[in-house]
Design an enzyme around this catalytic site. Structure first.
Site, PDB file in Angstrom:
ATOM      1  N   GLN A 100     -34.877  48.075  29.173  1.00 31.54           N
ATOM      2  CA  GLN A 100     -33.547  47.501  29.397  1.00 31.54           C
ATOM      3  C   GLN A 100     -32.601  47.975  28.297  1.00 31.54           C
ATOM      4  O   GLN A 100     -31.415  47.688  28.325  1.00 31.54           O
ATOM      5  CB  GLN A 100     -33.617  45.973  29.365  1.00 31.54           C
ATOM      6  CG  GLN A 100     -34.547  45.375  30.401  1.00 31.54           C
ATOM      7  CD  GLN A 100     -34.895  43.939  30.062  1.00 31.54           C
ATOM      8  OE1 GLN A 100     -34.220  43.003  30.492  1.00 31.54           O
ATOM      9  NE2 GLN A 100     -35.935  43.733  29.273  1.00 31.54           N
ATOM     10  N   VAL A 102     -30.386  50.464  25.915  1.00 35.74           N
ATOM     11  CA  VAL A 102     -29.525  51.624  26.160  1.00 35.74           C
ATOM     12  C   VAL A 102     -29.390  52.485  24.896  1.00 35.74           C
ATOM     13  O   VAL A 102     -28.571  53.389  24.846  1.00 35.74           O
ATOM     14  CB  VAL A 102     -28.119  51.168  26.653  1.00 35.74           C
ATOM     15  CG1 VAL A 102     -28.222  50.414  27.969  1.00 35.74           C
ATOM     16  CG2 VAL A 102     -27.394  50.313  25.605  1.00 35.74           C
ATOM     17  N   HIS A 123     -31.198  49.663  32.800  1.00 37.00           N
ATOM     18  CA  HIS A 123     -29.815  49.253  32.498  1.00 37.00           C
ATOM     19  C   HIS A 123     -28.966  50.423  32.010  1.00 37.00           C
ATOM     20  O   HIS A 123     -27.907  50.217  31.423  1.00 37.00           O
ATOM     21  CB  HIS A 123     -29.793  48.097  31.481  1.00 37.00           C
ATOM     22  CG  HIS A 123     -30.291  46.805  32.060  1.00 37.00           C
ATOM     23  ND1 HIS A 123     -30.618  45.706  31.304  1.00 37.00           N
ATOM     24  CD2 HIS A 123     -30.503  46.433  33.353  1.00 37.00           C
ATOM     25  CE1 HIS A 123     -31.021  44.721  32.099  1.00 37.00           C
ATOM     26  NE2 HIS A 123     -30.962  45.144  33.343  1.00 37.00           N
ATOM     27  N   CYS A 134     -16.418  59.372  40.840  1.00 33.55           N
ATOM     28  CA  CYS A 134     -17.282  60.230  41.670  1.00 33.55           C
ATOM     29  C   CYS A 134     -18.732  60.223  41.200  1.00 33.55           C
ATOM     30  O   CYS A 134     -19.597  60.759  41.876  1.00 33.55           O
ATOM     31  CB  CYS A 134     -16.738  61.666  41.725  1.00 33.55           C
ATOM     32  SG  CYS A 134     -16.937  62.588  40.181  1.00 33.55           S
ATOM     33  N   CYS A 150     -12.456  62.713  34.297  1.00 36.05           N
ATOM     34  CA  CYS A 150     -13.415  63.623  34.934  1.00 36.05           C
ATOM     35  C   CYS A 150     -12.733  64.952  35.264  1.00 36.05           C
ATOM     36  O   CYS A 150     -11.641  64.964  35.844  1.00 36.05           O
ATOM     37  CB  CYS A 150     -13.928  62.948  36.203  1.00 36.05           C
ATOM     38  SG  CYS A 150     -14.994  63.971  37.215  1.00 36.05           S
ATOM     39  N   THR A 191     -38.429  41.054  24.823  1.00 36.13           N
ATOM     40  CA  THR A 191     -37.436  40.681  25.840  1.00 36.13           C
ATOM     41  C   THR A 191     -37.527  39.197  26.174  1.00 36.13           C
ATOM     42  O   THR A 191     -38.625  38.628  26.204  1.00 36.13           O
ATOM     43  CB  THR A 191     -37.583  41.526  27.127  1.00 36.13           C
ATOM     44  OG1 THR A 191     -36.581  41.118  28.065  1.00 36.13           O
ATOM     45  CG2 THR A 191     -38.956  41.402  27.765  1.00 36.13           C
ATOM     46  N   ASN A 216     -43.742  39.220  21.098  1.00 33.98           N
ATOM     47  CA  ASN A 216     -42.439  38.577  20.875  1.00 33.98           C
ATOM     48  C   ASN A 216     -42.657  37.439  19.876  1.00 33.98           C
ATOM     49  O   ASN A 216     -43.567  36.634  20.060  1.00 33.98           O
ATOM     50  CB  ASN A 216     -41.930  38.014  22.224  1.00 33.98           C
ATOM     51  CG  ASN A 216     -40.466  37.635  22.184  1.00 33.98           C
ATOM     52  OD1 ASN A 216     -39.991  37.066  21.204  1.00 33.98           O
ATOM     53  ND2 ASN A 216     -39.751  37.945  23.248  1.00 33.98           N
TER      54      ASN A 216
HETATM   55  P1  OAD Z   1     -32.412  39.072  24.610  1.00 33.72           P
HETATM   56  O1  OAD Z   1     -31.443  38.957  23.496  1.00 33.72           O
HETATM   57  O2  OAD Z   1     -32.210  38.238  25.807  1.00 33.72           O
HETATM   58  O3  OAD Z   1     -33.875  38.791  24.059  1.00 33.72           O
HETATM   59  C1  OAD Z   1     -34.365  39.441  22.931  1.00 33.72           C
HETATM   60  C2  OAD Z   1     -35.821  39.052  22.756  1.00 33.72           C
HETATM   61  O4  OAD Z   1     -36.356  39.786  21.674  1.00 33.72           O
HETATM   62  C3  OAD Z   1     -36.032  37.570  22.430  1.00 33.72           C
HETATM   63  O5  OAD Z   1     -37.039  37.041  23.275  1.00 33.72           O
HETATM   64  C4  OAD Z   1     -36.472  37.585  20.981  1.00 33.72           C
HETATM   65  O6  OAD Z   1     -37.383  36.525  20.667  1.00 33.72           O
HETATM   66  C5  OAD Z   1     -37.167  38.920  20.885  1.00 33.72           C
HETATM   67  N1  OAD Z   1     -37.221  39.507  19.539  1.00 33.72           N
HETATM   68  C6  OAD Z   1     -36.345  39.369  18.508  1.00 33.72           C
HETATM   69  N2  OAD Z   1     -36.734  40.096  17.456  1.00 33.72           N
HETATM   70  C7  OAD Z   1     -37.881  40.722  17.813  1.00 33.72           C
HETATM   71  C8  OAD Z   1     -38.773  41.609  17.160  1.00 33.72           C
HETATM   72  N3  OAD Z   1     -38.565  42.029  15.909  1.00 33.72           N
HETATM   73  N4  OAD Z   1     -39.856  42.044  17.844  1.00 33.72           N
HETATM   74  C9  OAD Z   1     -40.083  41.646  19.118  1.00 33.72           C
HETATM   75  N5  OAD Z   1     -39.275  40.808  19.780  1.00 33.72           N
HETATM   76  C10 OAD Z   1     -38.189  40.347  19.150  1.00 33.72           C
HETATM   77  O7  OAD Z   1     -32.480  40.622  24.979  1.00 33.72           O
HETATM   78  P2  OAD Z   1     -33.099  41.345  26.252  1.00 33.72           P
HETATM   79  O8  OAD Z   1     -34.290  40.633  26.760  1.00 33.72           O
HETATM   80  O9  OAD Z   1     -33.222  42.775  25.904  1.00 33.72           O
HETATM   81  O10 OAD Z   1     -28.459  43.630  30.046  1.00 33.72           O
HETATM   82  O11 OAD Z   1     -31.909  41.167  27.285  1.00 33.72           O
HETATM   83  C11 OAD Z   1     -32.018  41.646  28.596  1.00 33.72           C
HETATM   84  C12 OAD Z   1     -30.692  42.103  29.093  1.00 33.72           C
HETATM   85  O12 OAD Z   1     -29.706  41.095  28.843  1.00 33.72           O
HETATM   86  C13 OAD Z   1     -30.119  43.307  28.361  1.00 33.72           C
HETATM   87  O13 OAD Z   1     -30.646  44.535  28.800  1.00 33.72           O
HETATM   88  C14 OAD Z   1     -28.646  43.215  28.677  1.00 33.72           C
HETATM   89  C15 OAD Z   1     -28.432  41.723  28.553  1.00 33.72           C
HETATM   90  O14 OAD Z   1     -27.540  41.202  29.475  1.00 33.72           O
HETATM   91  C16 OAD Z   1     -27.354  44.341  30.371  1.00 33.72           C
HETATM   92  O15 OAD Z   1     -26.563  44.687  29.534  1.00 33.72           O
HETATM   93  C17 OAD Z   1     -27.226  44.659  31.821  1.00 33.72           C
END
Ligand code: OAD
Length: 246
Positions: A100, A102, A123, A134, A150, A191, A216
């Site tokens: 997820q 970028v 993502h 386009c 573009c 995540t 996590n």
């Molecule tokens: P979140 O901010 O929702 O979650 C981050 C996770 O990483 C949490 O569960 C933390 O406990 C964990 N975490 C923090 N530090 C860590 C470490 N050192 N090692 C391992 N884990 C750790 O972020 P995402 O799950 O990435 O989407 O969020 C998902 C999506 O929400 C993103 O891709 C973005 C956002 O909306 C879009 O932009 C479309």
């Protein structure tokens, strides 16, 4: 050794195909902020607003300048031991990553390690630039803050990332789903598992027989379906899992 880490090592040693489902926590130890939680990007309501499609349509200069600044900052950070250890897994198992993120940090680690594996950017990627009209790929090095257009159709260029209010890239998501269906082990790294449809990938892997291993430091929305839970930071846990692999 931590029993959860030892179990994760054994599961990986017995796996033919592994899917890693990755979130922003993997990059946290590189200094990249996560989205949620106290210091998360979305704790600033302005940032949450900038990540919406309607804001890009209404105020393109503001949104594109913010993305350009994000690209600049991301170029200044480096992969951490979690990225490197995950990349090195590709030497030992058939690894596919559905990320997820970028930020491109895992790909940079893979290049340094000299390994290759499929990374599905569900993502999108901050370092790919496309035409918002386009859909053509454009020069990734353009300065988005200058609201470039573009060459083919004159439409506005933008980073190839998924904003709130947008669909996920279909072919990429399909490929990630099929990797989830094949996996014997799915690693859920850093995540919250809150955002769908992406968070459906590890669920699907579990339903089709994969063992789920969460890395996590905190409980996530997916902890309850995991077979093994490693409550440590990815930068520490991934090298330990690699060692446990033997
Ligand atoms: P979140 O901010 O929702 O979650 C981050 C996770 O990483 C949490 O569960 C933390 O406990 C964990 N975490 C923090 N530090 C860590 C470490 N050192 N090692 C391992 N884990 C750790 O972020 P995402 O799950 O990435 O989407 O969020 C998902 C999506 O929400 C993103 O891709 C973005 C956002 O909306 C879009 O932009 C479309």
């Amino acid at each position: 050794m931590d029993e959860a880490i030892a179990r994760a090592g054994r599961l990986l040693a017995g796996a033919d195909e592994v899917l890693a489902f990755v979130g922003s926590g993997l990059s946290a130890e590189s200094g990249v902020p996560t989205f949620r939680g106290e210091d998360g990007l979305f704790s600033d309501p302005e940032v949450a607003e900038l990540a919406r499609r309607e804001t890009l349509e209404r105020e393109p200069e503001r949104v594109l300048s913010w993305f350009e600044e994000g690209r600049r900052r991301m170029r200044e950070v480096d992969p951490n031991p979690g990225h490197y250890a995950l990349a090195r897994l590709a030497d030992r198992v058939e690894l596919t990553v559905a990320t997820q993120n970028v930020d491109g940090l895992l790909e940079r680690a893979a290049e340094t390690e000299g390994v290759e594996f499929d990374v599905h950017h569900v993502h999108g990627s901050l370092f790919d630039v496309v035409c918002g009209d386009c859909g053509r790929q454009a020069d990734p090095d353009v300065d988005l803050a200058e609201t470039p257009t573009c060459e083919a159709c004159g439409g506005m260029l933008r980073p190839d990332v998924v904003l709130f209010g947008e669909m996920l890239p279909r072919a990429t998501f399909d490929a990630a789903e099929s990797a989830a269906g094949r996996a014997d082990v799915c690693l859920l790294i850093g995540t919250s598992g809150i955002v769908y449809p992406a968070a459906g990938l590890p669920r699907q892997a579990g339903e089709t027989g994969a063992e789920l291993v969460e890395i996590n430091p905190r409980e996530s929305e997916l902890s309850g379906i995991c077979d093994v839970v490693i409550r440590r930071n990815a930068g520490e846990a991934m090298p330990a899992v690699e060692e446990a692999f033997g």
